[in-house]
Design an enzyme around this catalytic site. Sequence first.
Site, PDB file in Angstrom:
ATOM      1  CB  SER A   1      43.104  41.775  36.796  1.00 39.54           C
ATOM      2  OG  SER A   1      43.832  40.987  37.705  1.00 39.54           O
TER       3      SER A   1
ATOM      4  CG  HIS B   1      46.741  35.572  37.049  1.00 42.48           C
ATOM      5  ND1 HIS B   1      46.800  36.933  36.914  1.00 42.48           N
ATOM      6  CD2 HIS B   1      45.429  35.281  37.109  1.00 42.48           C
ATOM      7  CE1 HIS B   1      45.593  37.441  36.897  1.00 42.48           C
ATOM      8  NE2 HIS B   1      44.732  36.459  37.010  1.00 42.48           N
TER       9      HIS B   1
ATOM     10  CB  CYS C   1      44.384  41.929  29.814  1.00 42.63           C
ATOM     11  SG  CYS C   1      45.287  43.383  30.341  1.00 42.63           S
TER      12      CYS C   1
ATOM     13  NE  ARG D   1      35.238  40.264  38.782  1.00 44.18           N
ATOM     14  CZ  ARG D   1      36.414  39.968  38.234  1.00 44.18           C
ATOM     15  NH1 ARG D   1      36.609  38.804  37.658  1.00 44.18           N
ATOM     16  NH2 ARG D   1      37.389  40.842  38.249  1.00 44.18           N
TER      17      ARG D   1
ATOM     18  CG  ASP E   1      41.734  33.803  37.098  1.00 41.10           C
ATOM     19  OD1 ASP E   1      42.279  34.730  36.469  1.00 41.10           O
ATOM     20  OD2 ASP E   1      41.564  33.836  38.334  1.00 41.10           O
TER      21      ASP E   1
ATOM     22  CE  LYS F   1      42.339  36.165  40.726  1.00 42.25           C
ATOM     23  NZ  LYS F   1      42.969  35.871  39.436  1.00 42.25           N
TER      24      LYS F   1
ATOM     25  CE1 TYR G   1      31.768  42.279  44.365  1.00 42.35           C
ATOM     26  CE2 TYR G   1      33.914  41.663  43.514  1.00 42.35           C
ATOM     27  CZ  TYR G   1      32.605  42.049  43.302  1.00 42.35           C
ATOM     28  OH  TYR G   1      32.132  42.199  42.019  1.00 42.35           O
TER      29      TYR G   1
ATOM     30  NE  ARG H   1      42.393  40.592  42.330  1.00 44.16           N
ATOM     31  CZ  ARG H   1      43.446  41.392  42.146  1.00 44.16           C
ATOM     32  NH1 ARG H   1      44.243  41.690  43.160  1.00 44.16           N
ATOM     33  NH2 ARG H   1      43.722  41.900  40.974  1.00 44.16           N
TER      34      ARG H   1
HETATM   35  O1  O2Y Z   1      37.735  41.686  42.323  1.00 47.22           O
HETATM   36  C1  O2Y Z   1      37.718  40.492  42.621  1.00 47.22           C
HETATM   37  O2  O2Y Z   1      37.596  40.116  43.772  1.00 47.22           O
HETATM   38  C2  O2Y Z   1      37.853  39.483  41.590  1.00 47.22           C
HETATM   39  S1  O2Y Z   1      39.450  39.455  40.931  1.00 47.22           S
HETATM   40  C3  O2Y Z   1      39.481  38.219  39.721  1.00 47.22           C
HETATM   41  C4  O2Y Z   1      38.424  37.357  39.609  1.00 47.22           C
HETATM   42  C5  O2Y Z   1      38.473  36.361  38.644  1.00 47.22           C
HETATM   43  C6  O2Y Z   1      39.569  36.253  37.865  1.00 47.22           C
HETATM   44  N1  O2Y Z   1      40.611  37.088  37.987  1.00 47.22           N
HETATM   45  C7  O2Y Z   1      40.575  38.083  38.870  1.00 47.22           C
HETATM   46  C8  O2Y Z   1      41.788  38.966  38.908  1.00 47.22           C
HETATM   47  O3  O2Y Z   1      41.810  40.011  39.530  1.00 47.22           O
HETATM   48  O4  O2Y Z   1      42.783  38.592  38.260  1.00 47.22           O
HETATM   49 MN    MN Z   2      42.616  36.670  37.375  1.00 45.08          MN
END
Ligand code: O2Y
Ligand code: MN
Length: 595
Positions: free
Chosen positions: A262, A240, A264, A379, A287, A220, A211, A70
């Site tokens: 994220s 979340h 943790c 992932r 999540d 999200k 991604y 992200r």
């Molecule tokens: O990096 C990403 O695009 C995935 S981020 C993510 C994916 C699944 C669950 N939680 C998260 C997060 O960043 O909290």
């Molecule tokens: Mn998450």
Amino acid sequence: MNSTVKNKKLSDWITEVAGMCQPDSIYVCDGSREEYDGMVEKLVLSGSAIPLKKRPRSYLFLSDPSDVARVEDRTFISTSSQAEAGPTNNWLDPAALKETMKSLYRGCMKGRTMYVIPFSMGPIGSPISKIGVEITDSPYVVVNMHIMTRVSSSVLEILGTDGDFIPCLHSIGAPLEKGQKDVQWPCAPMESKYISHFPEENLIWSYGSGYGGNALLGKKCLALRIASAMARREGWLAEHMLILRLTDPDGKQYHIAAAFPSACGKTNLAMMQPSLKGWKCECIGDDIAWMKIASDGRLHAINPESGFFGVAPGTSYDTNPMAMDTIRENAIFTNCALTDDGDVWWEGMTGDLPSHLIDWKGRDWTPESKADAAHPNARFTAAASQCPVICKDWENPDGVPIDIFIFGGRRGSVVPLVYEAFSWEHGVFLGATAASETTSANIGAIGNLRRDPFAMKPFCGYNMGDYFQHWLDMGERLGSKAPRIFYVNWFRKNQDGKFLWPGFSDNSRVLKWMCERVDNKTGARKSPIGLLPLEGALDLSCLSMGSEDMRELMSVDTAEWKAEIPDIEAHFAMFGKRLPQRLRKQLKDFSERLG
Ligand code: O2Y
Ligand code: MN
């Protein structure tokens, strides 16, 4: 188009987007297994997906090295005024942002197929669910959306001619000229990536990244950023949070929702198998939780997703056996390493290192290699229904009644293993001040302390000061039926830098104490930070843990906590007048308790 879209808003939108993005063809997805298999087959033929000999119907994708996570810096909450987005969000004026993005979208799907994905977040037809439609030019997104959301033509039927949906526009931003050969992971450069949200009109526009959270827009973008703004307007919560069901040896059920930043270990806790005899834990979600006050006056939660998009590194049969079993087949892997016998591997998966791998950048890797074999944010994507401990009620449209909220973060020092809030209002203060040390898998330099209120900093679709107020308001409405609130820290270390608490399945011991608190079966001792377990109240049976370590793990050092106050003050100051008076008062009371 391969199907007739009867919904006027949808057909107008498809026509408008097609006119702007100029794809070679348009395909409306039906969510079928045949569709998934056909798409994967094409992805294999094009070289984007690597079939895994060792895992039935499973595939590995390797992203462009610039497109691995992200991108918070390129994520925008575009409300009519900046104040509505608040200090924790990047803001751009909606009209200006749309102009910029339209110029990027113009012709961006040339040489590609435009996929229209009708999906439901939450069980199809449930009153809590929301319908979204993602338009994308990425077949990788389509196959992942098949797993993470409920993609189906019955969603189109529910929409009828005039039903409403949340439009989610996505492009990888890599048009193909006639005859131009595609690359394995097409995407746009960082400076032209935009992950934009228009919460006032329930609209998502994403450009340039293929991604995860940037591209699978149900997750999200819709289920947190847009949904949190809808939830505030409509009087519910989009959080979340993982959701789990804990059952005690007498068969009594407790439902727990927990918010951690994220990286943790949310997925690990969501699928945790208790070390305590007779206790059972089942997963409802790992999540995101959508929660509404039901007719019984309690807060009921559903998991709006239908799959897991979990962090692979660190996942093993020791840390999360249930996740390992979930991904034995029918799974998608992204940025993991490839073994010589056609399986995936990542750091922490096995004790022994493979002697040779192809790393996530497609290079040869041996144990002597300096670089990680898998990207730290590699992932797995797998259906929730494949999880051996998925709760039978995970798709119950009425949700499950929440007894306990947990907030937490990763803190090597200061914060004890567990404590309970004095009240709902104090619990909101704990959520609002939650902080975590950053790791290589998340944002910022390693070891920095980042305040991440309610683990929602990157995901709140409006001003977080108003979000705090919304939580206080929800508490008023719930009254005596409000869940109890706790704070945990699994990551406290001793003087030698070793973790004091074993974590994982032993976290059940902490959850057991919370259940006993809910049932008034155990008392607690008051401390300046909250209510602590009485001496001996945590069930440590069959755990070899020295009493000195336990004392250190539970210790509350007033001087260390006092040192946190300036940081909390600075954090609260960001919200100016939008910070609820009651939280200001909580901070004052906290300072006074510390003396
Ligand atoms: O990096 C990403 O695009 C995935 S981020 C993510 C994916 C699944 C669950 N939680 C998260 C997060 O960043 O909290
Ligand atoms: Mn998450």
